[in-house]
Design a protein around this motif. Structure first.
Motif, PDB file in Angstrom:
ATOM      1  N   ALA A 191       0.810  -1.221   0.000  1.00 57.11           N
ATOM      2  CA  ALA A 191       0.000   0.000   0.000  1.00 57.11           C
ATOM      3  C   ALA A 191       0.839   1.266   0.000  1.00 57.11           C
ATOM      4  CB  ALA A 191      -0.940   0.007   1.208  1.00 57.11           C
ATOM      5  N   MET A 192       2.062   1.203   0.555  1.00 50.34           N
ATOM      6  CA  MET A 192       2.887   2.410   0.621  1.00 50.34           C
ATOM      7  C   MET A 192       4.354   2.027   0.616  1.00 50.34           C
ATOM      8  SD  MET A 192       2.985   5.474   3.485  1.00 50.34           S
ATOM      9  CE  MET A 192       3.674   4.442   4.765  1.00 50.34           C
ATOM     10  N   GLU A 193       5.153   2.871   0.007  1.00 46.67           N
ATOM     11  CA  GLU A 193       6.600   2.715   0.050  1.00 46.67           C
ATOM     12  C   GLU A 193       7.231   4.092   0.177  1.00 46.67           C
ATOM     13  OE1 GLU A 193       7.890   0.910  -3.572  1.00 46.67           O
ATOM     14  OE2 GLU A 193       7.497   2.680  -4.795  1.00 46.67           O
ATOM     15  N   ALA A 194       8.404   4.129   0.778  1.00 42.91           N
ATOM     16  CA  ALA A 194       9.142   5.382   0.927  1.00 42.91           C
ATOM     17  C   ALA A 194      10.610   5.102   0.677  1.00 42.91           C
ATOM     18  CB  ALA A 194       8.943   5.951   2.334  1.00 42.91           C
ATOM     19  N   PHE A 195      11.285   6.052   0.084  1.00 42.20           N
ATOM     20  CA  PHE A 195      12.703   5.841  -0.184  1.00 42.20           C
ATOM     21  C   PHE A 195      13.469   7.152  -0.183  1.00 42.20           C
ATOM     22  CE2 PHE A 195      10.367   5.952  -4.187  1.00 42.20           C
ATOM     23  CZ  PHE A 195      11.049   6.884  -4.936  1.00 42.20           C
ATOM     24  N   ILE A 196      14.745   7.022   0.128  1.00 41.63           N
ATOM     25  CA  ILE A 196      15.685   8.142   0.128  1.00 41.63           C
ATOM     26  C   ILE A 196      16.877   7.732  -0.717  1.00 41.63           C
ATOM     27  CG2 ILE A 196      17.171   9.625   1.512  1.00 41.63           C
ATOM     28  CD1 ILE A 196      15.392   8.949   3.914  1.00 41.63           C
ATOM     29  N   PHE A 197      17.228   8.561  -1.671  1.00 40.80           N
ATOM     30  CA  PHE A 197      18.424   8.298  -2.470  1.00 40.80           C
ATOM     31  C   PHE A 197      19.456   9.361  -2.139  1.00 40.80           C
ATOM     32  CE2 PHE A 197      21.069   8.827  -6.293  1.00 40.80           C
ATOM     33  CZ  PHE A 197      21.577   7.533  -6.385  1.00 40.80           C
ATOM     34  N   ASP A 229      -1.431  10.528 -10.077  1.00 43.26           N
ATOM     35  CA  ASP A 229      -1.544  10.149 -11.479  1.00 43.26           C
ATOM     36  C   ASP A 229      -2.990   9.773 -11.778  1.00 43.26           C
ATOM     37  OD1 ASP A 229      -1.953   7.558 -10.577  1.00 43.26           O
ATOM     38  OD2 ASP A 229      -0.021   6.798 -11.243  1.00 43.26           O
ATOM     39  N   GLU A 230      -3.278   9.433 -13.006  1.00 40.75           N
ATOM     40  CA  GLU A 230      -4.654   9.170 -13.407  1.00 40.75           C
ATOM     41  C   GLU A 230      -5.221   7.905 -12.790  1.00 40.75           C
ATOM     42  OE1 GLU A 230      -4.736   9.296 -17.651  1.00 40.75           O
ATOM     43  OE2 GLU A 230      -4.480  11.476 -17.739  1.00 40.75           O
ATOM     44  N   GLU A 231      -4.358   7.043 -12.211  1.00 37.31           N
ATOM     45  CA  GLU A 231      -4.828   5.854 -11.500  1.00 37.31           C
ATOM     46  C   GLU A 231      -5.070   6.138 -10.023  1.00 37.31           C
ATOM     47  OE1 GLU A 231      -5.654   3.007 -12.912  1.00 37.31           O
ATOM     48  OE2 GLU A 231      -5.137   3.876 -14.868  1.00 37.31           O
ATOM     49  N   GLY A 232      -4.791   7.369  -9.592  1.00 33.73           N
ATOM     50  CA  GLY A 232      -5.019   7.742  -8.200  1.00 33.73           C
ATOM     51  C   GLY A 232      -3.859   7.491  -7.270  1.00 33.73           C
ATOM     52  N   VAL A 233      -2.724   7.021  -7.782  1.00 28.33           N
ATOM     53  CA  VAL A 233      -1.549   6.797  -6.930  1.00 28.33           C
ATOM     54  C   VAL A 233      -0.990   8.157  -6.495  1.00 28.33           C
ATOM     55  CG1 VAL A 233       0.775   5.844  -6.793  1.00 28.33           C
ATOM     56  CG2 VAL A 233      -1.021   4.601  -8.020  1.00 28.33           C
ATOM     57  N   LEU A 234      -0.713   8.279  -5.200  1.00 28.69           N
ATOM     58  CA  LEU A 234      -0.221   9.527  -4.630  1.00 28.69           C
ATOM     59  C   LEU A 234       1.300   9.500  -4.503  1.00 28.69           C
ATOM     60  CD1 LEU A 234      -0.599  12.260  -3.088  1.00 28.69           C
ATOM     61  CD2 LEU A 234      -0.875  10.889  -1.001  1.00 28.69           C
ATOM     62  N   SER A 235       1.938  10.561  -4.956  1.00 30.80           N
ATOM     63  CA  SER A 235       3.378  10.744  -4.797  1.00 30.80           C
ATOM     64  C   SER A 235       3.620  12.000  -3.975  1.00 30.80           C
ATOM     65  CB  SER A 235       4.064  10.871  -6.165  1.00 30.80           C
ATOM     66  OG  SER A 235       5.410  11.306  -6.010  1.00 30.80           O
ATOM     67  N   LEU A 236       4.327  11.833  -2.858  1.00 33.31           N
ATOM     68  CA  LEU A 236       4.745  12.957  -2.028  1.00 33.31           C
ATOM     69  C   LEU A 236       6.267  13.004  -2.056  1.00 33.31           C
ATOM     70  CD1 LEU A 236       2.434  12.447   1.098  1.00 33.31           C
ATOM     71  CD2 LEU A 236       2.177  14.196  -0.673  1.00 33.31           C
ATOM     72  N   GLN A 237       6.812  14.064  -2.615  1.00 37.51           N
ATOM     73  CA  GLN A 237       8.264  14.215  -2.673  1.00 37.51           C
ATOM     74  C   GLN A 237       8.663  15.415  -1.825  1.00 37.51           C
ATOM     75  OE1 GLN A 237      10.563  15.589  -6.276  1.00 37.51           O
ATOM     76  NE2 GLN A 237      11.367  13.499  -6.166  1.00 37.51           N
ATOM     77  N   PHE A 238       9.444  15.142  -0.766  1.00 38.18           N
ATOM     78  CA  PHE A 238       9.837  16.170   0.185  1.00 38.18           C
ATOM     79  C   PHE A 238      11.265  16.621  -0.105  1.00 38.18           C
ATOM     80  CE2 PHE A 238       6.664  13.554   2.267  1.00 38.18           C
ATOM     81  CZ  PHE A 238       5.793  14.499   2.791  1.00 38.18           C
ATOM     82  N   LEU A 239      11.457  17.929  -0.192  1.00 39.05           N
ATOM     83  CA  LEU A 239      12.773  18.515  -0.398  1.00 39.05           C
ATOM     84  C   LEU A 239      13.339  18.928   0.952  1.00 39.05           C
ATOM     85  CD1 LEU A 239      13.880  21.030  -3.112  1.00 39.05           C
ATOM     86  CD2 LEU A 239      14.376  21.504  -0.711  1.00 39.05           C
ATOM     87  N   VAL A 240      14.491  18.336   1.304  1.00 41.02           N
ATOM     88  CA  VAL A 240      15.130  18.606   2.584  1.00 41.02           C
ATOM     89  C   VAL A 240      16.495  19.224   2.322  1.00 41.02           C
ATOM     90  CG1 VAL A 240      15.919  17.609   4.765  1.00 41.02           C
ATOM     91  CG2 VAL A 240      13.944  16.610   3.579  1.00 41.02           C
ATOM     92  N   VAL A 293      13.029  12.933  -0.044  1.00 40.07           N
ATOM     93  CA  VAL A 293      12.379  11.797   0.594  1.00 40.07           C
ATOM     94  C   VAL A 293      11.066  11.576  -0.138  1.00 40.07           C
ATOM     95  CG1 VAL A 293      11.490  10.824   2.740  1.00 40.07           C
ATOM     96  CG2 VAL A 293      13.416  12.434   2.802  1.00 40.07           C
ATOM     97  N   ASP A 294      10.895  10.405  -0.731  1.00 41.51           N
ATOM     98  CA  ASP A 294       9.737  10.123  -1.570  1.00 41.51           C
ATOM     99  C   ASP A 294       8.813   9.101  -0.917  1.00 41.51           C
ATOM    100  OD1 ASP A 294      10.137  11.250  -4.618  1.00 41.51           O
ATOM    101  OD2 ASP A 294      12.051  10.903  -3.618  1.00 41.51           O
TER     102      ASP A 294
END
Length: 339
Positions: A49-55, A287-298, A313-314
């Motif tokens: 349901a959710m994933e988060a990642f930091i590169f 996106d058009e499928e309703g998937v939410l993307s939150l991209q945080f600038l730190v 942080v995405d």
């Protein structure tokens, strides 16, 4: 006699910045680590349901060395990128050894009042990564010798040295939650503190779901965005409007070709509160499928190699399908013999 040459070594004098970044995705106990010539990636997930990642680009580190493993079979095969899992809780405890005394440091993610911390830092005139907040930085060195070996962490500060070897676990290359950047239904950029304040306010209703509603601009109304939380105690909404005449609009950018309505499990959105408290800005996209993307600038301090002085942080969150929101709202507050 010298030991084997590590496949990966990286040194940073910003161990506390790394600690605060990793805390942003600490809603899960385990984290997947992927090492490449470009940098190192940490990711966590909540089921599917959710994933988060930091590169972290190699410029984040004062030194960064990666020696790719040999091809698995023939010379035509590309070297396999090292992927493994570690206990994220143990990594955070290791990095927090030299953290300044902070009553919040020992709290679990769910107990951390990120909104209160943000307001405290804001009124003090500092941010989460300033020298005033972090104090003197220690040196942290990471090493990884190859498949099956531990992730070595060597920290030193003021003459005190700590060495820790974290056990690594095998991990398959899992697919990311798909997000179609070419089919964006909603995109807006705002100050992260604005989103944090909205989520903190909505949390007072102990909601189970969060609906994101947006509509394009018209002659009669400006572009608007609404966050609507619902649960057993009722519902609450926070509305944003785009006012071009404002010197400091809440929504810095807003793009919404047609009406949008997507619903998510509130607890998943709340898991991003640490990132909201640490970041300066956030890009919210659907996106058009309703998937939410939150991209945080730190904002961070770049290593000696330079860099932009920022980290991202995405979070990606899958929407509830029709009927799921009503289901979790109806179950909220019910007790069972198993609880």
């Amino acid at each position: 006699m010298a030991g084997p040459v590590p496949m990966f070594t990286a040194v940073t004098s910003s161990s506390r910045q790394l600690l605060l970044l990793l805390r942003c995705i600490s809603f899960a106990k385990m984290a997947q680590v992927r090492i490449s010539a470009e940098g190192i990636r940490f990711s966590t997930e909540e089921g599917s349901a959710m994933e988060a990642f930091i590169f972290l680009e190699k410029a984040f580190f004062s030194s960064y060395t990666y020696r790719p493993p040999p091809p698995s079979s023939s010379q035509d095969d590309a070297p396999a990128t090292p992927i493994f899992e570690i206990n994220l809780t143990s990594l955070l405890e290791t990095l927090s050894i030299f953290t300044l005394s902070d009553p919040n440091a020992a709290k679990k993610p769910g107990e951390y009042d990120s909104f209160a911390a943000h307001r405290l830092n804001r009124h003090a005139g500092i941010n989460a990564f300033s020298h005033q907040a972090l104090g003197m930085s220690g040196i942290c060195r990471f090493t990884y010798e190859g498949d099956g070996s531990p992730l070595g962490i060597h920290m030193s500060e003021s003459g005190v040295t700590t060495t820790c070897d974290l056990t690594t676990y095998g991990a398959d290359s899992t697919e990311e939650i798909p997000f179609d950047r070419e089919a964006i239904a909603l995109k807006t950029i705002m100050r992260s503190s604005v989103l944090l304040e909205a989520i903190s306010e909505l949390s007072s209703m102990n909601p189970t779901s969060l609906a994101i509603l947006a509509s394009p601009s018209s002659r009669s109304t400006s572009s608007n965005l609404s966050l609507q939380a619902s649960g057993a105690l009722g519902s609450l909404a926070v509305d944003f409007t785009t006012d071009p005449s404002s010197d400091a609009p809440l929504l810095e950018t807003f793009h919404c070709p047609s009406r949008v309505n997507a619903t998510f499990k509130f607890s998943l959105i709340k898991s991003a509160q640490r990132a909201m408290g640490a970041a300066n800005k956030v890009s919210m996209r659907l996106d058009e499928e309703g998937v939410l993307s939150l991209q945080f600038l730190v904002e961070v301090e770049a290593g000696s190699a330079g860099g932009e002085g920022v980290a991202f942080v995405d979070f990606r969150v899958v929407p509830l399908v029709e009927g799921e929101a009503e289901g979790i709202n109806g179950l909220d507050g019910e007790s069972t013999d198993e609880e």
